[in-house]
Design an enzyme around this catalytic site. Structure first.
Site, mmCIF file in Angstrom:
data_model
loop_
_atom_site.group_PDB
_atom_site.id
_atom_site.type_symbol
_atom_site.label_atom_id
_atom_site.label_comp_id
_atom_site.label_asym_id
_atom_site.label_seq_id
_atom_site.Cartn_x
_atom_site.Cartn_y
_atom_site.Cartn_z
ATOM 1 N N GLN A 280 -13.678 -8.392 5.096
ATOM 2 C CA GLN A 280 -12.681 -8.590 4.046
ATOM 3 C C GLN A 280 -12.889 -7.673 2.843
ATOM 4 O O GLN A 280 -11.924 -7.262 2.199
ATOM 5 C CB GLN A 280 -12.681 -10.052 3.597
ATOM 6 C CG GLN A 280 -12.083 -11.007 4.632
ATOM 7 C CD GLN A 280 -11.936 -12.422 4.117
ATOM 8 O OE1 GLN A 280 -12.562 -12.805 3.140
ATOM 9 N NE2 GLN A 280 -11.102 -13.213 4.774
ATOM 10 N N GLU A 364 -2.754 20.878 -16.213
ATOM 11 C CA GLU A 364 -1.384 20.513 -16.600
ATOM 12 C C GLU A 364 -1.402 19.431 -17.685
ATOM 13 O O GLU A 364 -0.470 18.651 -17.824
ATOM 14 C CB GLU A 364 -0.556 20.057 -15.392
ATOM 15 C CG GLU A 364 0.418 21.098 -14.887
ATOM 16 C CD GLU A 364 -0.279 22.205 -14.075
ATOM 17 O OE1 GLU A 364 -1.521 22.261 -14.109
ATOM 18 O OE2 GLU A 364 0.410 22.999 -13.428
#
Length: 380
Positions: A280, A364
């Site tokens: 899990q 950027e």
């Protein structure tokens, strides 16, 4: 001529096959040699990848921004260095001419950029002007009928391979930050242009960056992009906003690859008599990564649609780039964790991509710059 929906879907299908068949098998070699194989460069030219974002009237494909983002997502599925080959032609350098160039400049340069005959670089960043380029120190002064440029640019993508630079320089030394800045088309072989040795980076091998010095570089008056010697900063910001959407799209593509690598490993790797995908804790990491990938994809495509519609060309690109670049870092970290010790070994895709994606949060405009852009737009 506009690319039809059917033509674009065919382009995406061809590009997806090419990435998986030709580029992905070359990834390890690219990382080790810091070089893209010549055959891939030629194939990229033949496919029109050097000009997919440039106007069709100048030999490009003339794709919409939303289509450009979908192309970037496909390109992001492999080494980011491959897209960098032609990223500046389509993006921050080419868009300078698309948005602000004169007809003469567009006719002279855009067809050559679109074909890959010429590689362009965007020379904005400086040693003391990175995240805040409004304070750049490179100067351009008129001397007779020419401009004379002096200054040093840093971390310039594609500089070692560039044929031409879009150089941002201060034309009015008395102007406040962000004002009095022009942009100039400077061929790389102009006297006084010196490109330093390639930078040795953490990741993104094959994508070359370097310092570029301009020492008494003399260019004619028509080298000024457009007709305003003080409009360069606004031109840079427009190009960067466009580029942020492309980078966000690449981040989405890398995220998809990392999720696929993680799922494949979780299904195949056994531990304690079970595949690790049955645990899990691993399932939780996979679920988080898939959710962030889907959220980034939806945000980026929505931001691109808003850009095309002209409803938001500032905040949405920053939000998309900010979220997608941060998300891919988290997804890469989980991918290494899922792979365990093998995820830390050179030659494994997730290890290489873990190094590669760190840069997306910087160029950027850093994540912190995107936060400022988003907040300022909200508070207007």
């Amino acid at each position: 001529m506009t690319v039809t929906a059917a033509e674009f879907d065919e382009l995406v299908s061809l590009l997806r096959g090419f990435i998986r068949r030709e580029v992905m098998p070359a990834e390890v070699g690219i990382d080790e040699s810091d070089e893209i194989p010549a055959r891939l460069i030629e194939q990229a030219k033949e496919m029109g990848l050097y000009g997919y974002a440039l106007p069709a009237e100048y030999g490009g494909l003339g794709l919409s921004v939303e289509q450009q983002v979908r192309v970037a997502i496909e390109l992001g599925y492999t080494s980011p260095a491959f897209r960098s080959l032609f990223g500046t032609n389509n993006g921050i350098a080419g868009q300078v001419l698309v948005s602000a160039g004169t007809d003469e400049q567009r006719k002279q340069w855009l067809p050559r950029l679109a074909s890959g005959e010429v590689v362009a670089s965007f020379a904005l960043t400086e040693p003391e002007a990175g995240s805040d380029p409004s304070r750049l120190a490179t100067t351009a002064r008129l001397d007779g009928g020419d401009w004379v440029i002096d200054g040093l640019k840093r971390y310039i993508t594609n500089a070692p391979a560039a044929d031409v630079f879009m150089v941002f320089a201060r034309t009015d030394p008395q102007a406040p930050p962000g004002k009095g800045i022009g942009v100039f088309v400077v061929p790389a072989r102009t006297d006084g242009v010196t490109v330093a040795a390639r930078d040795h980076k953490m990741g993104q091998a094959g994508s070359w960056t370097a310092d570029v010095a301009f020492t008494g570089v003399r260019v004619p008056a028509n080298a000024l992009v457009g007709e305003a010697a003080q409009a360069g900063y606004a031109t840079a910001m427009r190009s960067l906003a466009h580029g942020r959407l492309t980078i966000a799209g690449v981040c989405v593509g890398v995220s998809a690859r990392l999720v696929d690598e993680s799922v494949g490993y979780a299904k195949e790797r056994s531990q304690g008599g079970h595949t690790i995908g049955e645990y899990q804790l691993v399932q939780a990491m996979l679920a988080d990564s898939q959710t962030e990938y889907l959220a980034a994809r939806a945000l980026v495509l929505d931001a691109a649609a808003q850009y095309d519609a002209g409803t938001d060309r500032r905040m949405a690109p920053s939000a998309a780039k900010y979220f997608a670049s941060e998300a891919v870092g988290r997804i890469a970290d989980r991918a290494v964790q899922i792979h365990g010790g093998s995820g830390y070994i050179r030659g494994i895709a997730v290890e290489r991509l873990y190094r590669d994606v760190r840069l997306f949060r910087i160029y950027e405009g850093t994540s912190q710059i995107q936060q400022l852009v988003i907040a300022r737009e909200l508070l207007r």
